[in-house]
Design an enzyme around this catalytic site. Structure first.
Site, PDB file in Angstrom:
ATOM      1  N   TYR A  56       0.827  -1.219   0.000  1.00 51.90           N
ATOM      2  CA  TYR A  56       0.000   0.000   0.000  1.00 51.90           C
ATOM      3  C   TYR A  56       0.856   1.262   0.000  1.00 51.90           C
ATOM      4  CZ  TYR A  56      -4.135  -2.829   0.150  1.00 51.90           C
ATOM      5  OH  TYR A  56      -5.115  -3.728  -0.211  1.00 51.90           O
ATOM      6  N   GLN A  91     -15.249   2.330  -6.162  1.00 48.87           N
ATOM      7  CA  GLN A  91     -14.513   1.221  -5.558  1.00 48.87           C
ATOM      8  C   GLN A  91     -13.034   1.579  -5.457  1.00 48.87           C
ATOM      9  OE1 GLN A  91     -15.931  -2.735  -7.443  1.00 48.87           O
ATOM     10  NE2 GLN A  91     -16.654  -1.144  -8.842  1.00 48.87           N
ATOM     11  N   ASN A  92     -12.667   2.700  -6.110  1.00 52.80           N
ATOM     12  CA  ASN A  92     -11.260   3.088  -6.189  1.00 52.80           C
ATOM     13  C   ASN A  92     -10.794   3.736  -4.886  1.00 52.80           C
ATOM     14  OD1 ASN A  92     -11.537   2.170  -8.781  1.00 52.80           O
ATOM     15  ND2 ASN A  92     -11.683   4.213  -9.691  1.00 52.80           N
ATOM     16  N   HIS A 109     -14.713   1.385  -0.693  1.00 52.70           N
ATOM     17  CA  HIS A 109     -13.596   0.500  -0.311  1.00 52.70           C
ATOM     18  C   HIS A 109     -12.458   1.279   0.352  1.00 52.70           C
ATOM     19  CE1 HIS A 109     -14.995  -2.665  -3.469  1.00 52.70           C
ATOM     20  NE2 HIS A 109     -15.741  -2.664  -2.400  1.00 52.70           N
ATOM     21  N   CYS A 139      -3.491   9.357  18.951  1.00 54.49           N
ATOM     22  CA  CYS A 139      -3.239   8.722  20.255  1.00 54.49           C
ATOM     23  C   CYS A 139      -1.777   8.340  20.462  1.00 54.49           C
ATOM     24  CB  CYS A 139      -4.118   7.481  20.401  1.00 54.49           C
ATOM     25  SG  CYS A 139      -3.547   6.083  19.409  1.00 54.49           S
ATOM     26  N   THR A 176     -15.659  -1.045 -14.511  1.00 54.80           N
ATOM     27  CA  THR A 176     -15.551  -2.108 -13.508  1.00 54.80           C
ATOM     28  C   THR A 176     -15.895  -3.460 -14.120  1.00 54.80           C
ATOM     29  OG1 THR A 176     -16.200  -2.848 -11.295  1.00 54.80           O
ATOM     30  CG2 THR A 176     -17.912  -1.747 -12.613  1.00 54.80           C
ATOM     31  N   SER A 177     -15.205  -4.503 -13.672  1.00 52.59           N
ATOM     32  CA  SER A 177     -15.363  -5.853 -14.245  1.00 52.59           C
ATOM     33  C   SER A 177     -16.534  -6.608 -13.633  1.00 52.59           C
ATOM     34  CB  SER A 177     -14.077  -6.647 -14.006  1.00 52.59           C
ATOM     35  OG  SER A 177     -13.830  -6.737 -12.595  1.00 52.59           O
ATOM     36  N   ASN A 201     -17.870   0.678 -20.489  1.00 52.52           N
ATOM     37  CA  ASN A 201     -16.712  -0.136 -20.129  1.00 52.52           C
ATOM     38  C   ASN A 201     -15.923  -0.510 -21.378  1.00 52.52           C
ATOM     39  OD1 ASN A 201     -15.818  -1.077 -17.502  1.00 52.52           O
ATOM     40  ND2 ASN A 201     -15.871  -3.127 -18.375  1.00 52.52           N
ATOM     41  N   LEU A 202     -14.654  -0.838 -21.170  1.00 52.15           N
ATOM     42  CA  LEU A 202     -13.804  -1.195 -22.322  1.00 52.15           C
ATOM     43  C   LEU A 202     -14.272  -2.511 -22.931  1.00 52.15           C
ATOM     44  CD1 LEU A 202     -11.298   0.128 -23.591  1.00 52.15           C
ATOM     45  CD2 LEU A 202      -9.858  -1.377 -22.160  1.00 52.15           C
TER      46      LEU A 202
END
Ligand code: BV8
Length: 232
Positions: A56, A91-92, A109, A139, A176-177, A201-202
């Protein structure tokens, strides 16, 4: 399109592809370079936190080098000028929708640019690495993790999303897939609610059959054309 007042737009990695951000399943995608179960589950984080934090940290640094593209810009324009309700559910975990100027955005997400303290539950804006276990700004505990939803974890603001879906006249899915749930199930909920559904979509996604209309091509071309249509 005349009787459309409220719109829900679901976006995925394909809307950021033309900004140079890797998709997940496409050729050379993230999931080709890393096994999901090694980097995007709570179990993986417990097992090998360094591997997960490095994964990440790499992506958090990468997105800050990228710029929004024409699809992000067109959605920001629609957000600014659309008189009815509009919600961009992404979702990104990149911030390209917001950097393009969109405001009505929900990150179901999570986001790369927040750190989440597992000691005090605070979420803090974060642009640097987490691998060196920096102290939580709230904290002081060295218990920060990426503020992203891993597989097996509950996505954010699901009630707000379902509320927007119930009020929507049009559901549009972009880049998105349709492979990851509960996001991949939204088109079926929309259909069952009698909402119009459109896919940009592509290539055809796993949920294409559920859409009233599918337009195939790059988001950088399809989205500006669709927004011009909507704003007339
Ligand atoms: C949960 C954050 C309980 C981290 C992500 C039902 C059936 C089966 C399995 C399940 C199920 N319900 C739950 C599951 C388990 C799991 C799941 O779906 N597994 C899959 C793999 C089968 N889901 C979960 O664990 C979810 N949590 O279910 O909790 C629950 C249950 C019910 C209700 C509430 C809670 C949590 C999932 C979230 C995981 N975190 N991301 C990170 O980013 O590292 S998921 C991550 O992968 C993304 O956020 C995104 O969601 C997904 C990737 O998908 P896409 O964005 O679509 O990207 P992809 O590469 O696949 O496709 C790109 C598309 O774009 C392609 O179609 C391509 O053609 C197109 N494209 C490419 N270039 C362009 C383009 N289009 C236009 N223009 C271009 N230029």
């Amino acid at each position: 399109m005349a009787d459309i007042r409220n719109i829900v737009i679901l976006t995925g990695a394909g809307v950021s592809a033309e900004s140079g951000i890797d998709t997940f399943r496409g050729g050379g995608g993230l999931w080709e370079q890393h096994r999901v179960e090694d980097v995007a589950t709570p179990e993986a984080f417990a097992r090998d936190p360094d591997l997960v934090l490095r994964f990440y940290d790499m992506r958090r640094a990468a997105i800050q080098e990228k710029e929004p593209n024409r699809a992000h810009a067109a959605l920001a324009r629609l957000d600014a000028e659309w008189p009815g309700d509009l919600l961009i559910v992404t979702q990104n975990v990149d911030d390209l929708h917001e950097r393009a100027g969109a405001r009505r955005v929900l990150h179901m997400h999570g986001t790369h640019l927040n750190a989440w303290c597992t000691a005090c539950d605070a979420r803090s804006r974060w642009t640097g690495p987490l691998i060196d276990r920096p102290p939580c700004p709230a904290c002081g505990a060295r218990a920060l993790r990426p503020d992203v939803v891993w597989f097996g974890e509950m996505p954010y603001e699901m009630e707000r999303i379902y509320g927007a879906l119930r009020a929507a006249d049009l559901f549009v899915s972009i880049g998105t897939s349709g492979a990851v749930y509960p996001a991949a199930g939204f088109v079926r909920e929309a259909r069952e609610l009698g909402t119009q559904t459109l896919e940009l979509n592509l290539e055809r996604s796993q949920g294409s059959a559920w859409f009233d209309e599918t337009r195939l091509g790059p988001a950088g071309e399809l989205v500006p054309a669709w927004v011009d249509e909507m704003l007339g």
